[in-house]
Each structure stands twice: as structure tokens, then as C-alpha cells.
Scaffold this motif. Sequence first.
Motif, PDB file in Angstrom:
ATOM      1  N   ASN A  12     -53.799  38.225  31.403  1.00  0.00           N
ATOM      2  CA  ASN A  12     -53.294  38.405  32.767  1.00  0.00           C
ATOM      3  C   ASN A  12     -54.239  39.252  33.615  1.00  0.00           C
ATOM      4  OD1 ASN A  12     -51.008  36.866  32.273  1.00  0.00           O
ATOM      5  ND2 ASN A  12     -49.774  38.632  31.653  1.00  0.00           N
ATOM      6  N   ARG A  13     -54.945  40.189  32.986  1.00  0.00           N
ATOM      7  CA  ARG A  13     -55.937  40.968  33.733  1.00  0.00           C
ATOM      8  C   ARG A  13     -57.012  40.050  34.290  1.00  0.00           C
ATOM      9  NH1 ARG A  13     -56.801  45.497  29.025  1.00  0.00           N
ATOM     10  NH2 ARG A  13     -54.830  46.608  29.276  1.00  0.00           N
ATOM     11  N   SER A  14     -57.503  39.163  33.440  1.00  0.00           N
ATOM     12  CA  SER A  14     -58.546  38.235  33.886  1.00  0.00           C
ATOM     13  C   SER A  14     -58.038  37.350  35.018  1.00  0.00           C
ATOM     14  CB  SER A  14     -59.003  37.369  32.711  1.00  0.00           C
ATOM     15  OG  SER A  14     -59.532  38.169  31.676  1.00  0.00           O
ATOM     16  N   LYS A  15     -56.804  36.883  34.900  1.00  0.00           N
ATOM     17  CA  LYS A  15     -56.228  36.034  35.957  1.00  0.00           C
ATOM     18  C   LYS A  15     -56.122  36.804  37.270  1.00  0.00           C
ATOM     19  CE  LYS A  15     -53.422  32.837  33.159  1.00  0.00           C
ATOM     20  NZ  LYS A  15     -53.777  33.294  31.820  1.00  0.00           N
ATOM     21  N   LEU A  16     -55.680  38.046  37.214  1.00  0.00           N
ATOM     22  CA  LEU A  16     -55.531  38.843  38.435  1.00  0.00           C
ATOM     23  C   LEU A  16     -56.880  39.073  39.108  1.00  0.00           C
ATOM     24  CD1 LEU A  16     -52.865  41.478  37.299  1.00  0.00           C
ATOM     25  CD2 LEU A  16     -52.587  39.758  39.076  1.00  0.00           C
ATOM     26  N   VAL A  17     -57.903  39.316  38.305  1.00  0.00           N
ATOM     27  CA  VAL A  17     -59.243  39.509  38.881  1.00  0.00           C
ATOM     28  C   VAL A  17     -59.704  38.227  39.558  1.00  0.00           C
ATOM     29  CG1 VAL A  17     -61.651  39.962  38.343  1.00  0.00           C
ATOM     30  CG2 VAL A  17     -59.871  41.336  37.266  1.00  0.00           C
ATOM     31  N   LYS A  18     -59.516  37.087  38.908  1.00  0.00           N
ATOM     32  CA  LYS A  18     -59.940  35.810  39.475  1.00  0.00           C
ATOM     33  C   LYS A  18     -59.148  35.447  40.731  1.00  0.00           C
ATOM     34  CE  LYS A  18     -61.491  33.953  35.039  1.00  0.00           C
ATOM     35  NZ  LYS A  18     -61.244  32.957  33.954  1.00  0.00           N
ATOM     36  N   LEU A  19     -57.924  35.948  40.821  1.00  0.00           N
ATOM     37  CA  LEU A  19     -57.102  35.688  42.009  1.00  0.00           C
ATOM     38  C   LEU A  19     -57.515  36.561  43.199  1.00  0.00           C
ATOM     39  CD1 LEU A  19     -53.566  35.397  40.341  1.00  0.00           C
ATOM     40  CD2 LEU A  19     -54.818  33.564  41.503  1.00  0.00           C
ATOM     41  N   GLY A  20     -58.497  37.441  42.999  1.00  0.00           N
ATOM     42  CA  GLY A  20     -58.953  38.305  44.091  1.00  0.00           C
ATOM     43  C   GLY A  20     -57.992  39.420  44.428  1.00  0.00           C
ATOM     44  N   SER A  21     -57.327  39.952  43.418  1.00  0.00           N
ATOM     45  CA  SER A  21     -56.308  40.974  43.658  1.00  0.00           C
ATOM     46  C   SER A  21     -56.887  42.355  43.934  1.00  0.00           C
ATOM     47  CB  SER A  21     -55.377  41.068  42.446  1.00  0.00           C
ATOM     48  OG  SER A  21     -56.096  41.492  41.299  1.00  0.00           O
ATOM     49  N   VAL A  22     -58.145  42.598  43.544  1.00  0.00           N
ATOM     50  CA  VAL A  22     -58.704  43.957  43.636  1.00  0.00           C
ATOM     51  C   VAL A  22     -58.712  44.492  45.070  1.00  0.00           C
ATOM     52  CG1 VAL A  22     -60.798  45.329  43.306  1.00  0.00           C
ATOM     53  CG2 VAL A  22     -60.006  43.798  41.494  1.00  0.00           C
ATOM     54  N   PRO A  23     -59.222  43.766  46.066  1.00  0.00           N
ATOM     55  CA  PRO A  23     -59.190  44.302  47.440  1.00  0.00           C
ATOM     56  C   PRO A  23     -57.775  44.599  47.934  1.00  0.00           C
ATOM     57  CG  PRO A  23     -60.699  42.439  47.301  1.00  0.00           C
ATOM     58  CD  PRO A  23     -59.957  42.485  46.008  1.00  0.00           C
ATOM     59  N   THR A  24     -56.842  43.722  47.600  1.00  0.00           N
ATOM     60  CA  THR A  24     -55.450  43.956  48.010  1.00  0.00           C
ATOM     61  C   THR A  24     -54.896  45.227  47.390  1.00  0.00           C
ATOM     62  OG1 THR A  24     -55.061  41.571  48.227  1.00  0.00           O
ATOM     63  CG2 THR A  24     -53.124  42.975  47.998  1.00  0.00           C
ATOM     64  N   LEU A  25     -55.153  45.418  46.105  1.00  0.00           N
ATOM     65  CA  LEU A  25     -54.639  46.597  45.409  1.00  0.00           C
ATOM     66  C   LEU A  25     -55.323  47.874  45.892  1.00  0.00           C
ATOM     67  CD1 LEU A  25     -54.424  45.074  41.813  1.00  0.00           C
ATOM     68  CD2 LEU A  25     -52.506  45.670  43.299  1.00  0.00           C
ATOM     69  N   LEU A  26     -56.603  47.806  46.205  1.00  0.00           N
ATOM     70  CA  LEU A  26     -57.283  48.982  46.751  1.00  0.00           C
ATOM     71  C   LEU A  26     -56.720  49.362  48.109  1.00  0.00           C
ATOM     72  CD1 LEU A  26     -61.022  48.325  45.797  1.00  0.00           C
ATOM     73  CD2 LEU A  26     -59.537  50.132  44.927  1.00  0.00           C
ATOM     74  N   ALA A  27     -56.421  48.354  48.917  1.00  0.00           N
ATOM     75  CA  ALA A  27     -55.808  48.635  50.226  1.00  0.00           C
ATOM     76  C   ALA A  27     -54.442  49.278  50.040  1.00  0.00           C
ATOM     77  CB  ALA A  27     -55.695  47.340  51.028  1.00  0.00           C
ATOM     78  N   MET A  28     -53.681  48.805  49.075  1.00  0.00           N
ATOM     79  CA  MET A  28     -52.386  49.411  48.789  1.00  0.00           C
ATOM     80  C   MET A  28     -52.537  50.837  48.282  1.00  0.00           C
ATOM     81  SD  MET A  28     -50.418  46.274  46.897  1.00  0.00           S
ATOM     82  CE  MET A  28     -49.240  47.441  46.226  1.00  0.00           C
ATOM     83  N   ALA A  29     -53.579  51.083  47.473  1.00  0.00           N
ATOM     84  CA  ALA A  29     -53.790  52.421  46.934  1.00  0.00           C
ATOM     85  C   ALA A  29     -54.083  53.429  48.033  1.00  0.00           C
ATOM     86  CB  ALA A  29     -54.932  52.394  45.915  1.00  0.00           C
ATOM     87  N   ARG A  30     -54.717  52.964  49.100  1.00  0.00           N
ATOM     88  CA  ARG A  30     -55.013  53.874  50.220  1.00  0.00           C
ATOM     89  C   ARG A  30     -53.818  54.075  51.139  1.00  0.00           C
ATOM     90  NH1 ARG A  30     -60.379  51.288  49.959  1.00  0.00           N
ATOM     91  NH2 ARG A  30     -59.566  49.565  51.205  1.00  0.00           N
ATOM     92  N   GLY A  31     -52.788  53.248  50.951  1.00  0.00           N
ATOM     93  CA  GLY A  31     -51.601  53.365  51.797  1.00  0.00           C
ATOM     94  C   GLY A  31     -50.608  54.370  51.251  1.00  0.00           C
ATOM     95  N   ARG A  32     -49.424  54.363  51.826  1.00  0.00           N
ATOM     96  CA  ARG A  32     -48.396  55.327  51.443  1.00  0.00           C
ATOM     97  C   ARG A  32     -47.232  54.692  50.693  1.00  0.00           C
ATOM     98  NH1 ARG A  32     -48.510  60.288  53.952  1.00  0.00           N
ATOM     99  NH2 ARG A  32     -50.172  60.583  55.479  1.00  0.00           N
ATOM    100  N   ASP A  33     -47.159  53.375  50.714  1.00  0.00           N
ATOM    101  CA  ASP A  33     -45.969  52.712  50.179  1.00  0.00           C
ATOM    102  C   ASP A  33     -46.009  52.587  48.656  1.00  0.00           C
ATOM    103  OD1 ASP A  33     -43.638  51.300  49.912  1.00  0.00           O
ATOM    104  OD2 ASP A  33     -44.475  49.383  50.535  1.00  0.00           O
ATOM    105  N   LEU A  34     -47.021  51.899  48.140  1.00  0.00           N
ATOM    106  CA  LEU A  34     -47.087  51.605  46.714  1.00  0.00           C
ATOM    107  C   LEU A  34     -48.372  52.149  46.090  1.00  0.00           C
ATOM    108  CD1 LEU A  34     -45.887  47.890  46.845  1.00  0.00           C
ATOM    109  CD2 LEU A  34     -44.539  49.848  46.111  1.00  0.00           C
ATOM    110  N   ALA A  35     -48.870  53.274  46.611  1.00  0.00           N
ATOM    111  CA  ALA A  35     -50.155  53.804  46.164  1.00  0.00           C
ATOM    112  C   ALA A  35     -50.167  54.071  44.667  1.00  0.00           C
ATOM    113  CB  ALA A  35     -50.489  55.071  46.933  1.00  0.00           C
TER     114      ALA A  35
END
Length: 436
Positions: free
Chosen positions: A292-315
Motif C-alpha cells: 500500500n505504501r508503494s501504491k500511495l506513492v504512485k498515486l502522487g499522495s506525497v504533495p497532498t500529504l505535505l500540504a496537509m502537514a503544513r495545515g492545521r486540520d490533519l497535520a
Amino acid sequence: MGNNKHRLKVAVKSTILDWWCRANGFEMPTPPELRSAEKLARALIPPEKSTLKCKIKEEEAEKKNLSVSEEEELLKGVSEKPPVTFSDAGTELNRRPTHFYTSSEESVSTAIPDTPSSSSSSNNVTDESLNPMSPEEEEIFVKLKSLQVFEQEESVISLRKITRTNVDMRVPLCTLRLLSALKSLLTSRYSVIQINAVASLVNLSLEKINKVKIVRAGIVPPLIDVLKGGFTEAQEHAAGALFSLALDNENKMAIGVLGALPPLLHMLRSESERARHDSALALYHLSLVQSNRSKLVKLGSVPTLLAMARGRDLASKALLILCNLAACAEGRTALLDANAVQCFVEMLRRNELNSETIRENCVEALYALSQGSLRFKGLAEEAGAAEVLREVEERGSERAREKAKRILHAYMTVIFLDGKNVTLGYVVGLRKPAQD
């Protein structure tokens, strides 16, 4: 013509026999009686030939019985074969919240263990077709299968209420018959039916023994359909159901293979806080499995998750998922390409959320990125990671201090000379000099 030839042969044989007997002084033999001749002929025939047809029939019957018994043994072996247990890739995480809650309004607290253990619930998945229905199951089952919409509504509302208020009924009502009937209503075009059907499933999934049975009953695909296009409240419950099912180790890979990751990522942008919350938790547990890690990386999840990490909701939750992704080579590469080192260092420097959990998770993510990566040294130096990590080592929590110390110990130098003063300092990318 044929009869004449036969008669000629008989006449020739009789003439020869008569001549031979007279020439040698023997009397003509009398032909034997028919019964005696038949008895003598049967006695001279080998018993194998006389019973050949019977033996053939017996062998065919024996082969047939053998194939049936072999087939029964094969089916028995398949049914008794224990399921494959997929062990989680150990990702060392920071201190986590003690409890998380599912999306259903009647949900109960679910503790997340530091070391997930494999479930043996699959041993309880048995053939229930021969078991009689309980009165409660029969009443609900009949209405679930009804063609009348109002009876379907009554059944899912009743099932939701029973599984919410009576915990002891969750296991008896989680039968393959009832799950099969409930499955068709998860994608109902009537909001009351769909919402209550998915909420009932959330309640059933809260029991550990039910989790594998629910996935094997084929419930995940319709839950994914609800995430993609169901009613808003039903989507919230569907995210909660997938989160609950993902707690079982045996379900993690199956849920990922069935295609739950893309809609769960999409739900991170949902307007519903509950849907975002449970989708993030589902993704965290699913990302404990390497596939599942490999699938998430291939789905391009990293930029989305980094943006969330910089936010206040689901950091905090986004950082936990990123820590899991950083544990695999593809994830580390994607994070370094997305300038994750700079992101985490800036979060540590500003500490805008004033959260010790965020601080710990940032240090944990940096530590994961530093493992086996030559690129990390240069990126950390550019981001000024040494200064920030030194501050964490002095003032952070025990867990954060330990991780910061490990990073600095691997990449540091000790002495800066300024006249007579000797100052301790850290420079990422250099090794600690040998001491006398």
C-alpha cells in the motif's frame, strides 16, 4: 453360398475322421451331449476372461469412488487451510493519541496498538448455510430482502439500532446471509436506506471477530462506491467502516488491492471533518503494509500529504502517514523530491501549532528520511537542520530528543575555534572527528 461351404467343410472333416479311424482300427467317436460340451468349454476358459466385463465395471466404479474421495479430500484441505497472515512492516512512530473514534455517531473508542498483532478472526469464518437463523436475524433478513422500500428502511434502521445499543448482538447478526442481503443496500438510491445500511456495517465492524468476515463477504467494493458517489453522511460512515476494517492486519492488503486508496485520498479534501478524519486514519493503517505504501506513492499522495502537514486540520495524521511512506525506498525518493526536508525543518523552526506531537512527528519523519539516503545530508544542510535539531535535543520530549540525537550523531563535527573560545556545533554532512 455360405451354407454350401460350411456343409462341404463338415463333409470333408467327417470323411477324414472316418478314414483315419478305419485305417488305424478305431471306432468312430460319438459326439458329446450339448450340456457336457458347454460345461467342458466353460471349464477350459480362464476365469479372468469370463469376468473381464465385470472387472472392467468394478475398476471403473473404483476409479470413480477414488476420484470422488480425492475431490472431497482436496475440498476439505482447502477449507481447513489457514489463511495467509500478512505482517506489518514495522514503522517506528511517535507517541500517538490514545484513542481514535469511528465516523458513526454511535461509535465506540478504538485503541491503536503500538505493535499491531495479527488477528485470528478468519478462523471463525465458517459455512453458515446449514445453521438455522435466530429470530432476530430472520426478521431483519426477510425485510432486507423485501422488494418494498418501506420494509427495507425498517430493517436497516432496526439493524443499526440493535448493533448500536446491544453490543452482544453484533457477532450473532454478522452472518454471511445477512451481510449478503445488506451488501445490495449499501448503494441504494434511497438516502435513508443507504445511510443506515452503511452505519449498521460500521457497528458490526467494531467487533474484532467480524472484521475479516465482512471483507471476505465482498463488502469493500460497495463501500468504495459509496465513497465515490454516495450521500454525504453515508460517505462519512463508509470512511469509518474502512478505518475499522483496516485495523485488522489480514484486511490491510486486501483493502488496498480492491482499490480503496484513491477514494480515501480524495476524501481528505472532503467538506466533512468526520470523513477527513476517518479517511486519514484508514490511510495510516493501510500504509503500514509495504504494497500500500508503494501504491500511495504512485498515486502522487506525497504533495497532498505535505500540504496537509503544513495545515492545521490533519497535520499530525498526515505526518504519521508520511513517516510510513518514508520507511520505503520509493517513499523516501518521493519525499526528498518534494522538498520534504525543508518542510519539516521549517515546521520545527516555527512550531506554529505549538504541539509537541507535531514536533515529535517531524523529527521522526526526518529520521526516517536520513536512513540510507545520501541526498539527505545536502538537503538538511541547505535547510539548516542542525540548529533546529540541536534545539530539539535540548528542549524536546524524550522521544524527540532521542531521534534528534541519532541524526546529529551520524552527521556532525564538534569543534569551532574562535580565538581562545571552543564552541560545540553541528554541521550536517560531516562525521564526528576521532577523539584521543
